[in-house]
Design an enzyme around this catalytic site. Structure first.
Site, PDB file in Angstrom:
ATOM      1  N   GLU A 104       8.514  -9.112 -11.533  1.00  0.00           N
ATOM      2  CA  GLU A 104       8.545 -10.555 -11.834  1.00  0.00           C
ATOM      3  C   GLU A 104       7.965 -10.837 -13.216  1.00  0.00           C
ATOM      4  OE1 GLU A 104       6.604 -11.374  -7.984  1.00  0.00           O
ATOM      5  OE2 GLU A 104       7.995 -13.064  -7.855  1.00  0.00           O
ATOM      6  N   GLU A 124       8.039  -6.948  -1.369  1.00  0.00           N
ATOM      7  CA  GLU A 124       7.077  -7.851  -0.720  1.00  0.00           C
ATOM      8  C   GLU A 124       7.324  -8.036   0.777  1.00  0.00           C
ATOM      9  OE1 GLU A 124       8.344  -8.304  -3.722  1.00  0.00           O
ATOM     10  OE2 GLU A 124       6.912  -9.225  -5.085  1.00  0.00           O
TER      11      GLU A 124
HETATM   12  C1  3H9 Z   1       3.350  -8.734  -5.054  1.00  0.00           C
HETATM   13  O1  3H9 Z   1       3.578  -8.210  -6.110  1.00  0.00           O
HETATM   14  C2  3H9 Z   1       3.325 -10.214  -4.846  1.00  0.00           C
HETATM   15  C3  3H9 Z   1       3.964 -10.972  -5.973  1.00  0.00           C
HETATM   16  O2  3H9 Z   1       5.354 -11.164  -5.703  1.00  0.00           O
HETATM   17  C4  3H9 Z   1       3.383 -12.349  -6.083  1.00  0.00           C
HETATM   18  C5  3H9 Z   1       1.927 -12.434  -6.404  1.00  0.00           C
HETATM   19  C6  3H9 Z   1       1.465 -13.838  -6.625  1.00  0.00           C
HETATM   20  N1  3H9 Z   1      -2.116  -2.980  -5.211  1.00  0.00           N
HETATM   21  O3  3H9 Z   1       1.304   4.727  -2.619  1.00  0.00           O
HETATM   22  P1  3H9 Z   1       0.430   5.634  -3.401  1.00  0.00           P
HETATM   23  C7  3H9 Z   1      -2.790   2.052  -4.554  1.00  0.00           C
HETATM   24  S1  3H9 Z   1       2.972  -7.816  -3.675  1.00  0.00           S
HETATM   25  C8  3H9 Z   1      -3.241  -2.289  -5.009  1.00  0.00           C
HETATM   26  O4  3H9 Z   1      -0.311   6.687  -2.663  1.00  0.00           O
HETATM   27  P2  3H9 Z   1       2.712   6.773  -4.728  1.00  0.00           P
HETATM   28  C9  3H9 Z   1      -2.704   2.730  -3.211  1.00  0.00           C
HETATM   29  O5  3H9 Z   1      -3.432   2.031  -2.245  1.00  0.00           O
HETATM   30  C10 3H9 Z   1       2.948  -6.148  -4.258  1.00  0.00           C
HETATM   31  N2  3H9 Z   1      -3.261  -0.948  -4.819  1.00  0.00           N
HETATM   32  O6  3H9 Z   1       1.195   6.326  -4.637  1.00  0.00           O
HETATM   33  C11 3H9 Z   1      -3.267   4.097  -3.518  1.00  0.00           C
HETATM   34  O7  3H9 Z   1      -4.678   3.984  -3.536  1.00  0.00           O
HETATM   35  P3  3H9 Z   1      -5.593   5.201  -3.056  1.00  0.00           P
HETATM   36  C12 3H9 Z   1       4.316  -5.603  -4.380  1.00  0.00           C
HETATM   37  C13 3H9 Z   1      -2.106  -0.316  -4.864  1.00  0.00           C
HETATM   38  O8  3H9 Z   1       2.850   7.434  -6.025  1.00  0.00           O
HETATM   39  C14 3H9 Z   1      -2.808   4.351  -4.941  1.00  0.00           C
HETATM   40  O9  3H9 Z   1      -2.496   3.070  -5.475  1.00  0.00           O
HETATM   41  N3  3H9 Z   1       4.225  -4.209  -4.697  1.00  0.00           N
HETATM   42  C15 3H9 Z   1      -0.899  -0.985  -5.074  1.00  0.00           C
HETATM   43  O10 3H9 Z   1       3.116   7.504  -3.503  1.00  0.00           O
HETATM   44  C16 3H9 Z   1      -1.591   5.228  -5.036  1.00  0.00           C
HETATM   45  O11 3H9 Z   1      -0.580   4.691  -4.194  1.00  0.00           O
HETATM   46  C17 3H9 Z   1       4.175  -3.254  -3.723  1.00  0.00           C
HETATM   47  O12 3H9 Z   1       4.231  -3.533  -2.567  1.00  0.00           O
HETATM   48  C18 3H9 Z   1      -0.931  -2.376  -5.258  1.00  0.00           C
HETATM   49  N4  3H9 Z   1       0.175  -3.081  -5.493  1.00  0.00           N
HETATM   50  O13 3H9 Z   1       3.552   5.439  -4.722  1.00  0.00           O
HETATM   51  C19 3H9 Z   1       4.065  -1.822  -4.235  1.00  0.00           C
HETATM   52  N5  3H9 Z   1       0.112  -0.081  -5.048  1.00  0.00           N
HETATM   53  O14 3H9 Z   1      -5.268   6.348  -3.933  1.00  0.00           O
HETATM   54  C20 3H9 Z   1       3.181  -1.022  -3.341  1.00  0.00           C
HETATM   55  C21 3H9 Z   1      -0.472   1.113  -4.834  1.00  0.00           C
HETATM   56  O15 3H9 Z   1      -6.987   4.663  -3.190  1.00  0.00           O
HETATM   57  N6  3H9 Z   1       2.980   0.316  -3.811  1.00  0.00           N
HETATM   58  N7  3H9 Z   1      -1.811   0.984  -4.723  1.00  0.00           N
HETATM   59  O16 3H9 Z   1      -5.212   5.440  -1.626  1.00  0.00           O
HETATM   60  C22 3H9 Z   1       3.892   1.314  -3.625  1.00  0.00           C
HETATM   61  O17 3H9 Z   1       4.962   1.133  -3.089  1.00  0.00           O
HETATM   62  C23 3H9 Z   1       3.487   2.693  -4.061  1.00  0.00           C
HETATM   63  O18 3H9 Z   1       2.093   2.706  -4.225  1.00  0.00           O
HETATM   64  C24 3H9 Z   1       4.137   3.194  -5.373  1.00  0.00           C
HETATM   65  C25 3H9 Z   1       3.471   4.543  -5.785  1.00  0.00           C
HETATM   66  C26 3H9 Z   1       5.627   3.396  -5.156  1.00  0.00           C
HETATM   67  C27 3H9 Z   1       3.898   2.214  -6.486  1.00  0.00           C
END
Ligand code: 3H9
Length: 701
Positions: A104, A124
């Protein structure tokens, strides 16, 4: 600007770099840093601004750990409006996974350039939300309503090339992104490209019936989830309201979802999944063994599915069977499954062929000599498994990991059949193994730390969600399933029907009702497992009376065309069978049980609270490391609705005092043998505490 965001002038381009490892989440510090940088760019000599990210990825979205806490300024939608309002050209350079609020942010820029390896997504909905920083307003303006809804409802990422086709990205490049992005920005400047604000575009009009159709489709697909429908409502506003009003409505609906129980549960699952990968007392730097070649013993449904799982992740696999005929049968199941994957569009024909070529067959244990990991996946016969492990001990090289896929057996006893119990571990896959996400990694008493660390990391590599379990009958998942199935069966005897029990659980959110699950797994499996147990270990005899009667009638479940239901030979569509009701009624009579009407609430509470009660014992005994691991097991292995967060989270959401009151009521009505409240349930309810608070204290203590 601050420690998370830097700003520098590269000739005439002001470059904003976000550096917030690991995924450049848009935390408050990042938002504040970008805002400062954008404001600085207004006053300096820059002619254009480039937003990019350091590290492995463009921003993966809002910082989820901030959700549920009071929002802190600057709010993302406001920041993005300010970026978009810039009079200087703003370009976003995307690599890695540009997700959610990250993408976004890129949409608020005037142009987008992406590396060809980048993917773009709006995940999301998986958090019980929808894009809340302009996504529902800007994406339809660029890609049209249908594509926008598809992207935001599925939550699945798309490639940069596809994003370019949809008009969401302007240029796709390979090689070094920062250089390419600077060059692109300079080209735009040289060409006098206009500041192009997505908010100023119109949405292509659509037929008014489209939203009705989409609503029907999403309601059917979402099964109980509210976020996809709220997303649709917000997209509709993009057509009917001016941008600013659409954005205001989007924010309101987004915050409403954020405060709701579904998003809370899904956020819990997100973090629970990642926490499950961590083993207490096992440092991150624990050495890992190198796994290059994998052996699978047994070419049945499980063995074949496990072989495919490894081949799909690029591991060469050798599958061992007892003779040529069994091997040919096993490999033909693999062929059939690959055909299915191609038909369902999961793999292209060439990908399927490449994976299939990684799987070879043998009938000779000597062929396993070079394997780094061997997984035994034969049927549940403890003696057979021990014999196999004794043979593996002789033929496998030093340092090979020897794993059993047993669902119930004692991993320590299996390990004792070898002279290297430290190399033995349980790797419990769920059927169909090439599809189901869960992997229980069973740590035996003597399993070496590096074996455990290797298997947890390997689980992620083969795209599973690994959860560690200690050794007990059934490990975490199947152990808890016993009381759950028991209650389902007792409800039948006491007056319900297979259809009503299944419907109650499915309407509540389970992917499948427990009676249908039994038919799918095969009623003979439990029958045989019970035969191997002492009478007093078999559980409440009332709870398998009907099932055993059906097995003795040759009704083994789906595989024999009939179990609790009758299955069409061609389509596998199930139908009720009056014969089964007769068996149930007869069983009730023989047991002197007077049948009565049982409502859906009672069915749900008996089944779910039996899971909760057993789950708390599993935690207290240390079989699961933490309650949230149980939630991960149930969501990814047993079809528990993620939007209810798993049995442990659900119990907290209901309130442990209420759960205890109902369990106590069931104890008084049905007896203490099945319904003694778990000590931890009693303790936490008495303290007015929650499972989550207890787990947090345990983690720190
Ligand atoms: C949003 O954006 C709302 C908006 O529309 C509006 C807002 C107003 N935040 O998964 P991994 C951490 S909602 C905080 O093992 P990978 C995760 O906990 C968001 N932390 O790595 C982990 O921590 P730890 C929309 C996050 O390489 C570490 O990073 N976005 C976030 O297998 C590594 O993560 C999503 O839903 C985050 N957003 O995969 C994306 N993301 O090492 C969610 C990750 O301490 N994330 N962490 O356990 C993912 O899908 C995967 O993490 C990603 C990397 C594909 C990025």
């Amino acid at each position: 600007m601050n420690s998370r965001v830097s700003y520098e002038l590269v000739e005439t381009v002001g470059v904003i770099t976000i550096d917030n490892p690991p995924v450049n989440a848009l935390s408050q510090a990042v938002r504040a840093g970008i805002l400062d940088a954008i404001r600085a760019s207004r006053a300096d000599d820059s002619k254009a601004v480039l937003i990019c990210c350091a590290g492995r990825t463009f921003s993966a979205g809002a910082d989820i750990s901030e959700f549920g806490k009071p929002p802190q300024e600057p709010f993302l939608p406001d920041l993005l409006n300010e970026i978009e309002a810039s009079d200087k050209l703003v370009v976003a350079a995307l690599h890695g996974t540009a997700l959610g609020g990250g993408f976004e942010t890129a949409l608020a820029c005037h142009y987008r350039i992406a590396l060809d390896s980048a993917s773009i997504g709006l995940p999301e909905v998986k958090l019980g939300l929808f894009p809340g920083a302009g996504g529902t307003q800007r994406i339809p303006r660029l890609a049209g309503v249908a594509a926008a809804v598809d992207l935001m409802a599925s939550g699945k990422p798309i490639t940069a090339a596809r994003a370019a086709e949809l008009g969401l990205v302007d240029k796709v490049v390979s090689g070094e992104l920062r250089e390419a992005a600077l060059a692109y920005t300079n080209e735009l400047l040289a060409a006098g490209a206009p500041v192009r604000r997505v908010s100023e575009l119109d949405v292509d009009p659509v037929d008014s019936s489209l939203f009705d159709e989409l609503r029907t489709t999403l309601a059917r697909r979402a099964r109980g989830q509210i976020a996809p429908l709220k997303m649709l409502e917000s997209v509709q506003a993009a057509l009917t309201l001016p941008f600013a009003e659409g954005l205001a409505q989007e924010r309101e609906l987004f915050l409403e979802l954020m405060r709701g129980s579904q998003s809370n549960a899904l956020r819990h699952v997100f973090f629970a999944e990642r926490t499950a990968a961590k083993i207490r007392g096992l440092p991150r730097e624990t050495p890992r063994r190198e796994i290059k070649q994998v052996g699978i013993i047994g070419g049945g449904t499980m063995g074949g599915g496990i072989a495919m799982t490894f081949a799909n992740a690029d591991f060469p696999v050798v599958m061992l069977e007892i003779n040529d005929a069994a091997l040919a049968r096993g490999l033909s199941i693999v062929d059939r499954n690959y055909d299915g994957s191609v038909k369902r569009g999961k793999l292209s024909a060439s990908q399927a062929t490449a994976c299939r070529e990684l799987i070879s067959g043998t009938t000779d244990y000597a062929a396993l000599a070079q394997c780094d990991l061997v997984i035994e996946a034969v049927f549940e016969d403890p003696k057979l498994k021990q014999d196999i492990f004794a043979r593996l001990d002789k033929c496998c090289k030093d340092g090979a990991i020897l794993a059993t896929n047993t669902s119930y057996q004692d991993v320590d006893e299996i390990a004792a059949a070898t002279d290297r119990p430290e190399d033995v571990i349980g790797l419990h896959f769920f059927s169909p193994a090439h599809i189901m996400k869960l992997l229980e990694v069973v740590r035996g008493e003597k399993t070496a730390d590096d074996v455990l660390a290797t298997c947890m990391a390997l689980g992620k590599k083969i795209r599973k969600i690994p959860v560690m379990s200690g050794v007990c009958y059934g490990f975490i998942g199947n152990r808890m399933l016993q009381p759950y199935f028991r209650e389902g069966q007792l409800c039948l005897i006491e007056g319900s029907t297979p259809e009503r029990v299944d419907a109650a659980m499915q309407e509540w959110g389970m992917a499948m009702g427990p009676i249908s699950v039994g038919d799918l797994a095969g009623l003979d499996v439990g029958y045989k497992a019970r035969e191997a147990l002492a009478i007093d270990e078999r559980g409440d005899p009332k709870s398998f009376r009907v099932s055993d009667a059906l097995v003795e009638m040759g009704r083994l479940g789906q595989k024999s065309g009939a179990g609790f239901y009758t299955y069409d030979a061609e389509t596998r569509v199930k139908s009720s069978d009056p014969v089964v009701l007769e068996v149930i009624v007869q069983a009730a009579k023989a047991l002197d049980v007077e049948r009565r009407e049982i409502d859906a609430d009672e069915i749900v509470d008996r089944l779910i609270y039996s899971l909760v009660n057993e789950g708390l014992r599993v935690v207290e005994e240390g079989i699961a490391q933490r309650p949230s691991d149980i939630d991960v097991v149930y969501v990814y292995g047993y079809g528990f609705p993620a939007w209810r967060g798993g049995p442990m989270h659900y119990a907290d959401a209901v309130g442990l005092d209420k759960v205890l009151a109902r369990v106590t009521e069931f104890r008084d009505r049905f007896g203490a043998a099945n319904w003694t409240p778990a000590p931890l349930l009693q303790k936490l309810a008495a303290e007015g505490s929650t499972i989550e608070a207890w787990a947090a204290a345990a983690a720190n203590g």
